[in-house]
Scaffold this motif. Structure first.
Motif, PDB file in Angstrom:
ATOM      1  N   ILE A   1       0.850  -1.192   0.000  1.00  0.00           N
ATOM      2  CA  ILE A   1       0.000   0.000   0.000  1.00  0.00           C
ATOM      3  C   ILE A   1       0.886   1.242   0.000  1.00  0.00           C
ATOM      4  O   ILE A   1       1.870   1.312   0.748  1.00  0.00           O
ATOM      5  N   ALA A   2       0.548   2.191  -0.874  1.00  0.00           N
ATOM      6  CA  ALA A   2       1.271   3.470  -0.926  1.00  0.00           C
ATOM      7  C   ALA A   2       0.297   4.584  -0.559  1.00  0.00           C
ATOM      8  O   ALA A   2      -0.876   4.557  -0.932  1.00  0.00           O
TER       9      ALA A   2
ATOM     10  N   GLU B   1      13.466   9.476  -4.261  1.00  0.00           N
ATOM     11  CA  GLU B   1      14.754   8.997  -3.750  1.00  0.00           C
ATOM     12  C   GLU B   1      15.867   9.638  -4.569  1.00  0.00           C
ATOM     13  O   GLU B   1      15.820   9.660  -5.804  1.00  0.00           O
ATOM     14  N   MET B   2      16.892  10.121  -3.866  1.00  0.00           N
ATOM     15  CA  MET B   2      17.996  10.809  -4.550  1.00  0.00           C
ATOM     16  C   MET B   2      19.330  10.431  -3.935  1.00  0.00           C
ATOM     17  O   MET B   2      19.404   9.903  -2.831  1.00  0.00           O
ATOM     18  N   GLU B   3      20.377  10.692  -4.714  1.00  0.00           N
ATOM     19  CA  GLU B   3      21.763  10.514  -4.274  1.00  0.00           C
ATOM     20  C   GLU B   3      22.057   9.086  -3.834  1.00  0.00           C
ATOM     21  O   GLU B   3      22.416   8.821  -2.687  1.00  0.00           O
ATOM     22  N   TYR B   4      21.936   8.165  -4.781  1.00  0.00           N
ATOM     23  CA  TYR B   4      22.384   6.792  -4.538  1.00  0.00           C
ATOM     24  C   TYR B   4      23.909   6.782  -4.611  1.00  0.00           C
ATOM     25  O   TYR B   4      24.499   7.236  -5.580  1.00  0.00           O
TER      26      TYR B   4
ATOM     27  N   GLU C   1       5.323  11.158  -8.862  1.00  0.00           N
ATOM     28  CA  GLU C   1       6.760  11.161  -8.582  1.00  0.00           C
ATOM     29  C   GLU C   1       7.192   9.837  -7.960  1.00  0.00           C
ATOM     30  O   GLU C   1       8.293   9.340  -8.237  1.00  0.00           O
ATOM     31  N   ASP C   2       6.322   9.255  -7.122  1.00  0.00           N
ATOM     32  CA  ASP C   2       6.630   7.960  -6.513  1.00  0.00           C
ATOM     33  C   ASP C   2       6.721   6.877  -7.588  1.00  0.00           C
ATOM     34  O   ASP C   2       7.617   6.031  -7.553  1.00  0.00           O
ATOM     35  N   ALA C   3       5.804   6.906  -8.536  1.00  0.00           N
ATOM     36  CA  ALA C   3       5.823   5.911  -9.617  1.00  0.00           C
ATOM     37  C   ALA C   3       7.103   6.019 -10.429  1.00  0.00           C
ATOM     38  O   ALA C   3       7.690   5.003 -10.833  1.00  0.00           O
ATOM     39  N   GLU C   4       7.576   7.236 -10.639  1.00  0.00           N
ATOM     40  CA  GLU C   4       8.743   7.454 -11.493  1.00  0.00           C
ATOM     41  C   GLU C   4      10.050   6.993 -10.864  1.00  0.00           C
ATOM     42  O   GLU C   4      11.046   6.833 -11.571  1.00  0.00           O
ATOM     43  N   ARG C   5      10.065   6.741  -9.549  1.00  0.00           N
ATOM     44  CA  ARG C   5      11.310   6.279  -8.925  1.00  0.00           C
ATOM     45  C   ARG C   5      11.353   4.750  -8.837  1.00  0.00           C
ATOM     46  O   ARG C   5      12.341   4.163  -8.395  1.00  0.00           O
ATOM     47  N   ARG C   6      10.279   4.062  -9.269  1.00  0.00           N
ATOM     48  CA  ARG C   6      10.226   2.600  -9.193  1.00  0.00           C
ATOM     49  C   ARG C   6      11.020   1.960 -10.330  1.00  0.00           C
ATOM     50  O   ARG C   6      11.494   2.652 -11.228  1.00  0.00           O
ATOM     51  N   ASP C   7      11.143   0.626 -10.298  1.00  0.00           N
ATOM     52  CA  ASP C   7      12.063  -0.032 -11.217  1.00  0.00           C
ATOM     53  C   ASP C   7      11.550  -0.160 -12.648  1.00  0.00           C
ATOM     54  O   ASP C   7      12.149   0.363 -13.585  1.00  0.00           O
TER      55      ASP C   7
END
Length: 404
Positions: free
Chosen positions: A42-43, A85-88, A104-110
């Motif tokens: 759940i998000a 999420e930034m700066e890996y 934005e959450d969707a765009e950081r997924r795999d």
């Protein structure tokens, strides 16, 4: 309450507090593909502290990443706050987390097929990354820039192969090109335990041989198992052709063993240590290696194998590649013939006891145990379950007269 209804109830409770809340990721993908799934994430835009106040029982598994597990009616649900999420810096974890919108959450997924949201209250799909279209096309595609996605977490390269084999999807050309380019960067960024967990997940579904073949074809398998001999895709398929039929209780690592022809005990120990497998998994692998030679072992040694609680699983695996289709039947018949001896072996006892030998005048000594072992071997070879008959045969054994 069912798992699905319980998840809906959680989402609705969060929504009633004024926060956006959706089902996310894999469950939505499987729902669109009409595949059953019992893993609902759940998000939500609610933060962790809000979730912990709303639900009486929570488990803080990733507070720094905005993740908490909610326990409702015995069911566990991972709830994550929408985030960027930034700066890996280590090829695995972000060093900066910020609140985000659902898009934005969707765009950081795999992958696009995992970047979907579903509102169970209104039964509305939210697709910001064309995931539904890729599902319909049968395509595994990284979200956004594949170089960035795989740099963030290099395990995603293996995960792409897992989805490709499991769903029989192609991998997008741009995504695949980056996998092949970055394959040799898998380690040391990714822990071997995480790699093994991906391979374990591969083993839970059909097309395992294909998944391993694709890992090899695209340069990932040699990174994981540098000790493997050079193999063609055809050879990998031949080695692993029976793995989809392995018993479900067999550790996943057993499905990899056919790639390592004639593996010795020490080589198996080294492999298990390298992959950081448990003592139980290692013991099973060693048992399987011994069982592979069962037809060449003495009766005593076969009884020892038959007494192991996992021998049935081993024998079922061996039958799959055995030239004799009656192998398993023969083993079961022998186990039935030696049932009393096998039971004694499991109970770590023998037909004759020390008191029995003492009554025949055998003096107490450290050699008494050896004579008991000889007696048990005679009992096994002659299918005896009667002490009197065993004593008669033992009396004619040279060692019996020696000890008297």
């Amino acid at each position: 309450m069912s798992y699905l209804n319980c998840a809906k109830k959680i989402v609705q409770k969060i929504q009633k507090e004024g926060y956006i809340s959706y089902f996310a990721g894999g469950w939505v993908r499987d729902y669109l593909m009409d595949r059953p799934s019992d893993d609902i994430d759940i998000a939500t835009e609610a933060d962790v502290e809000t979730i912990r106040k709303l639900f009486p029982k929570t488990i803080p598994v990733g507070i720094a990443f905005g993740i908490v597990i909610v326990v409702e009616e015995g069911h566990h649900f991972e709830i994550a706050t929408f985030r960027r999420e930034m700066e890996y810096t280590d090829g695995r974890r972000p060093s900066v987390i910020e609140p985000a919108t659902p898009e934005e959450d969707a765009e950081r997924r795999d992958f696009t097929i995992n970047g979907l949201f579903f509102d169970p209250t209104t039964e509305t799909l939210y697709d910001y990354v064309d995931g539904k279209k890729d599902i319909e096309r049968g395509l595994v595609r990284a979200i956004g820039d594949p170089i960035l996605r795989f740099t963030e977490d290099k395990l995603r390269m293996i995960r792409a192969v897992r989805y490709s084999a499991r769903f029989q999807f192609a991998i997008d050309d741009a995504t695949l090109a980056v996998i092949m380019k970055m394959a040799d960067t898998l380690f040391p960024s990714v822990a071997i335990e995480r790699v093994c967990d991906e391979i374990r997940k591969m083993s839970l579904f059909p097309h395992f041989a294909e998944a391993i073949s694709l890992l090899h074809k695209w340069g990932l398998l040699p990174q994981i198992f540098p000790q493997l001999p050079p193999l063609t895709p055809e050879e990998i398929h031949r080695c692993l052709r029976h793995t989809d039929s392995y018993p479900q209780d067999a550790p996943f690592i057993t499905k990899l063993l056919p790639l390592f022809s004639s593996m010795t005990r020490n080589e198996a120990l080294h492999l298990c240590k390298t992959l950081k497998r448990s003592k139980q998994e290692t013991a099973f692998i060693l048992l399987l290696i011994r069982a592979n030679k069962i037809e060449h072992l003495s009766t005593d040694d076969r009884i020892s194998l038959f007494a192991d609680e996992h021998i049935e699983t081993c024998l079922a695996i061996l039958q799959l590649d055995h030239p004799d289709p009656s192998f398993l039947h023969r083993m079961h018949r022998e186990m039935e013939n030696h049932r009393p001896a096998i039971l004694r072996k499991k109970q770590k006892t023998t037909l004759l006891k020390a008191d029995d030998l003492l009554s025949y005048g055998i003096p107490p000594s450290k050699e008494l145990g050896r004579l008991l072992h000889i007696a048990e071997s005679i009992a096994i070879e002659n299918h005896l379950d009667d002490k009197t008959a065993l004593i008669e045969l033992l009396r004619n054994h040279p060692d019996f007269h020696f000890y008297r």
